[in-house]
Design an enzyme around this catalytic site. Structure first.
Site, PDB file in Angstrom:
ATOM      1  N   GLU A 181       8.352 -43.110  59.502  1.00  0.00           N
ATOM      2  CA  GLU A 181       7.124 -43.856  58.688  1.00  0.00           C
ATOM      3  C   GLU A 181       8.013 -44.908  57.802  1.00  0.00           C
ATOM      4  O   GLU A 181       9.177 -43.786  57.521  1.00  0.00           O
ATOM      5  CB  GLU A 181       6.239 -42.426  58.209  1.00  0.00           C
ATOM      6  CG  GLU A 181       5.508 -43.622  57.459  1.00  0.00           C
ATOM      7  CD  GLU A 181       4.565 -42.772  56.699  1.00  0.00           C
ATOM      8  OE1 GLU A 181       4.542 -41.473  57.041  1.00  0.00           O
ATOM      9  OE2 GLU A 181       3.264 -42.648  55.650  1.00  0.00           O
ATOM     10  N   ARG A 230      14.372 -28.969  64.003  1.00  0.00           N
ATOM     11  CA  ARG A 230      14.810 -29.774  62.599  1.00  0.00           C
ATOM     12  C   ARG A 230      16.045 -29.836  61.964  1.00  0.00           C
ATOM     13  O   ARG A 230      16.161 -28.513  62.564  1.00  0.00           O
ATOM     14  CB  ARG A 230      13.504 -30.108  61.731  1.00  0.00           C
ATOM     15  CG  ARG A 230      12.557 -30.340  61.699  1.00  0.00           C
ATOM     16  CD  ARG A 230      11.755 -29.709  60.289  1.00  0.00           C
ATOM     17  NE  ARG A 230      12.181 -30.964  59.165  1.00  0.00           N
ATOM     18  CZ  ARG A 230      11.497 -31.960  59.176  1.00  0.00           C
ATOM     19  NH1 ARG A 230      10.824 -32.007  59.915  1.00  0.00           N
ATOM     20  NH2 ARG A 230      11.738 -32.798  58.505  1.00  0.00           N
ATOM     21  N   LYS A 280      11.923 -37.262  52.971  1.00  0.00           N
ATOM     22  CA  LYS A 280      12.018 -38.024  51.980  1.00  0.00           C
ATOM     23  C   LYS A 280      11.076 -38.275  51.093  1.00  0.00           C
ATOM     24  O   LYS A 280      11.104 -38.927  49.833  1.00  0.00           O
ATOM     25  CB  LYS A 280      10.615 -39.682  52.915  1.00  0.00           C
ATOM     26  CG  LYS A 280      11.830 -39.703  54.108  1.00  0.00           C
ATOM     27  CD  LYS A 280      11.703 -41.219  55.040  1.00  0.00           C
ATOM     28  CE  LYS A 280      10.929 -40.915  56.155  1.00  0.00           C
ATOM     29  NZ  LYS A 280      10.147 -41.602  56.778  1.00  0.00           N
TER      30      LYS A 280
END
Ligand code: ATP
Ligand code: MG
Length: 546
Positions: free
Chosen positions: A32, A257, A267
Site C-alpha cells: 500500500e 512476518r 509504516k
C-alpha cells in the site's frame, strides 16, 4: 529438471508444477503506498521475487491503492526505488485502481447473483451487530433487499447520491460464521477523497479484501503470498474468487512476518517518528526503512542475505538485530576498503624527521581481496594518533603507547616515545617520538616487538571530518514500558566533530563504504552542514551469537 524446494511455500509451488496445475508461476508484491518500505518488506520481496527467479516465473509490483486518504505518489516512487535497490525487477507495474471499473462490475455481478447487498448501517452499527468470537452477529434489516433495489442503490452510490459512510455494499455470506471476516463483510464504501491516480472519478472504493483477490486473479497471479494476519481472511479471499467465477483462481499462502527486536516494523509508527521530528526523514540512517538502510550504507546484498538466513516460516518469532548487523559486517569485511581515521586526535612530533621530509608507504586496500591493490600514505614529521592510544598512567595489560614505549604506525615505522607535553590540567597535548630506522615491513628492524599497531594520519594531509555514530532508535522494552513512544533512545545519534581522515577518502564517491581500521565501518556521506561527513554503518565487533 526438478527444482528443489527450500521452504513450505516452495513445496506448494513444486507440487503445482509437477501436477500440471500451473506451468508458469506468477507472484506479486502488493504494497500500500502509504509509507516507505521497511526491512520487513524486504522479506516479502525476497520471497516473491526469489520465487520468480528460482522458478523462472513472473512477479508484478501491484500497488494496493484502495485507500486514497493515506496514499501518495511520493510513496509510490520511493517503493519503486527501494525495490530496484534490492536488485529486483518486476514484470508489470500495476495498481488496484487500474481495475476499479472491473472491480465495480464484479460487485454488480455479485449483486445480481444475490450475494451482495446495499446496507444503510453506518460503521458503528456494523460494528455493534457483528457479534464476537463467542456470539454470532445479527443480520442487517437491509439484508434482504431485492436484486433490483440493490442494483439501483449501488448505481446511485457510484453517482454520488449518498453521503460518505451512509451506505455500504456488503457481501451476503453468514452472520453466524465462526470467522468474523465472513459475517457479511463490507466490500465497497462511499468516500469522497481525491485519489492520486483516478482523481475525483470515483466516490466509491472497494475494500482491500474484495480488491485484492480480484487484482490477483485478473493479473494471472498463481500464488498470492502474504503475512499470517491474513490467514483468517483466506476464506473470504476464496469466497470472492468463487463468486466471481474465476477459472484456476490464485491461491493465498501465509508466512510469518519478520519481527526484529527493538525495531519498529509498521509504516504507521515510522510515519509518526518522521512527523514528530524524532528522525530527519524516512531515510534517516537510523530508520529501519530500506531507504534508511541504504542511506546508512547497508549493502543491498547484506539485507538479502539476512532475509535468506531468517528463512521462511509459518510461526511468528523475533529476530535479533545483531543478525542483520552480522550480515552487513560480513559483506563489508569482504568489500570495504581499509582507511585510517583518527577520531580524537593527539598530536605527535617525530623528532628525528626533517621539517619537510615525506616518506611514502603502500598500504593494502583490503587484505580480504587480493585484487584491491594498495594506496600510499605519507608520513610527515607531524602526525596525529588516537588520544586513547596513549596513556600516561596505563591500566594493567594496556597494549598501546606508554611513556618510553614502542608502537607501530599502521603500514609504516615503529615509534619510540621520548617525551610528553602536558596542558595546565596535566593532560597530554603533544607527544615527542622517534621512528626506528628500517622498522617498516620487510626492513631489518621490522621484527622488534611492539605492544600494538595504531592508525595515524599526517597533519599536513589529513582532512577534517565529522563522524555520525548511530545506535538503535528504541531501547529495550521492560515490563512497565512497552509503548514505542516511551522507548525512544535519546542517544541514538552521537556526533563526533574534528576527526581527521586520510585524504583519499574525500576523493571517492559519496556513498562509498570503508573500514576505518580499529574503529568501525563507515559510509562517506559527502558534506553535511558544510563539513565532510561519515556515517557509521556498523561496528567491527560481532555481538551476534552464532
Ligand atoms: P505496515 O503495517 O508497515 O503498513 P503492511 O503489511 O500494511 O505493513 P503493505 O504495504 O500492505 O504493508 O505490505 C506489502 C507486503 O509486504 C504485504 O504482502 C505484507 O504482508 C508484506 N509485509 C509487510 N510487513 C512485513 C513484515 N514485517 N514481514 C514480512 N512481510 C511483510
Ligand atoms: Mg497496511
Amino acid at each position: 529438471m526438478t527444482i528443489e524446494a527450500s521452504n513450505f511455500i516452495e513445496d506448494i509451488i513444486v507440487n503445482d508444477l509437477e501436477t500440471g496445475k500451473h506451468n508458469l508461476i506468477y507472484t506479486r508484491f502488493p504494497p500500500e503506498p502509504n509509507g516507505y518500505l521497511h526491512v520487513g518488506h524486504s522479506k516479502s520481496l525476497c520471497i516473491n521475487f526469489g520465487i520468480k527467479q528460482k522458478f523462472n516465473g513472473k512477479c508484478n509490483l501491484r500497488f494496493d491503492d484502495t485507500n486514497p486518504t493515506k496514499e501518495d505518489v511520493e510513496y509510490v516512487e520511493s517503493i519503486k526505488e527501494d525495490i530496484k535497490w534490492l536488485g529486483f525487477e518486476w514484470d508489470k507495474e500495476l495498481y488496484a485502481s487500474d481495475y476499479f471499473e472491473q472491480t465495480y462490475d464484479l460487485a454488480v455481478k455479485l449483486i445480481k447473483k444475490g450475494v451482495a447487498y446495499v446496507c444503510d448501517y453506518d460503521a458503528e452499527q456494523i460494528r455493534a451487530t457483528r457479534g464476537t468470537l463467542t456470539e454470532p452477529g445479527q443480520e442487517s434489516p437491509y439484508r434482504n433487499r431485492s436484486v433490483e433495489e440493490n442494483l439501483k442503490l449501488f448505481q446511485e452510490m457510484r453517482e454520488g447520491k449518498y453521503a460518505d459512510g451512509s451506505k455500504v455494499l456488503r457481501a451476503k455470506i453468514d452472520m453466524a460464521s465462526p470467522n468474523i471476516n465472513m459475517r457479511d463483510p463490507v466490500i465497497y464504501r462511499i468516500l469522497r477523497y481525491h485519489h492520486h491516480r483516478t482523481g475525483d472519478k470515483w466516490c466509491v472504493y472497494p475494500m482491500y479484501d474484495f480488491a485484492h483477490p480480484i487484482g490477483d486473479a485478473l493479473d494471472g497471479v498463481t500464488h498470492s503470498i502474504c503475512t499470517l494476519e491474513f490467514e483468517d481472511h483466506r476464506p473470504l479471499y476464496d469466497w470472492v474468487c468463487e463468486q466471481c467465477e474465476f477459472v484456476n483462481p490464485p491461491r493465498q499462502i501465509e508466512f510469518a512476518r519478520l519481527n526484529i527486536k527493538n525495531t519498529i516494523m509498521s509504516k504507521r509508527y515510522l510515519k509518526r517518528l518522521v512527523e514528530n521530528g524524532h528522525v530527519e526523514g524516512w531515510n534517516d540512517p537510523r530508520m529501519p526503512t530500506l531507504s534508511g538502510m541504504r542511506e546508512r550504507g547497508y549493502p543491498a546484498e547484506a539485507v538479502k542475505e539476512f532475509c535468506a538466513r531468517v528463512g521462511v516460516a509459518k510461526a511468528n518469532s523475533e529476530v535479533d538485530p545483531a543478525l542483520l548487523e552480522f550480515c552487513v559486517r560480513e559483506n563489508l569485511n569482504q568489500n570495504a576498503q581499509r582507511a585510517m581515521v583518527v577520531e580524537r586526535p593527539l598530536a605527535v612530533v617525530i623528532d628525528n624527521m626533517g621539517d619537510d621530509e615525506e616518506l611514502s608507504f603502500a598500504v593494502v586496500n583490503n587484505p580480504n581481496n587480493p585484487d584491491s591493490g594498495t594506496h600510499n600514505v605519507i608520513l610527515t614529521k607531524n602526525i596525529y594518533i588516537e588520544e586513547t592510544d596513549f596513556a600516561l598512567n596505563p591500566p594493567p595489560k594496556y597494549k598501546r603507547l606508554v611513556e618510553g614505549g614502542l608502537i607501530r604506525l599502521k603500514g609504516a615505522y615503529i615509534l619510540r616515545h621520548v617525551s610528553t607535553e602536558l596542558d595546565g590540567q596535566g593532560n597530554p597535548v603533544r607527544l615527542h617520538c622517534e621512528y626506528i630506522e628500517d622498522s617498516a615491513s620487510g626492513g631489518v628492524n621490522c621484527n622488534i616487538k611492539v605492544k600494538g599497531t595504531v592508525q595515524w594520519v599526517s597533519q599536513k594531509y589529513a582532512v577534517d571530518c565529522n563522524l555520525y555514530k548511530y545506535e538503535s532508535l528504541l531501547v529495550d522494552a521492560t515490563d512497565e514500558i512497552t509503548d514505542f513512544n516511551d522507548r525512544l533512545n535519546p542517544n541514538s545519534l552521537e556526533l563526533v566533530e574534528g576527526a581527521k581522515g586520510e585524504p583519499f577518502l574525500f576523493e571517492g564517491k559519496v556513498g562509498e563504504s570503508y573500514q576505518f581500521m580499529r574503529q568501525a565501518y563507515y559510509k562517506y556521506a559527502g558534506k553535511k552542514n558544510g563539513v565532510e561527513s561519515f556515517y557509521r554503518i556498523v561496528s567491527l565487533k560481532d555481538s551476534f551469537n552464532k
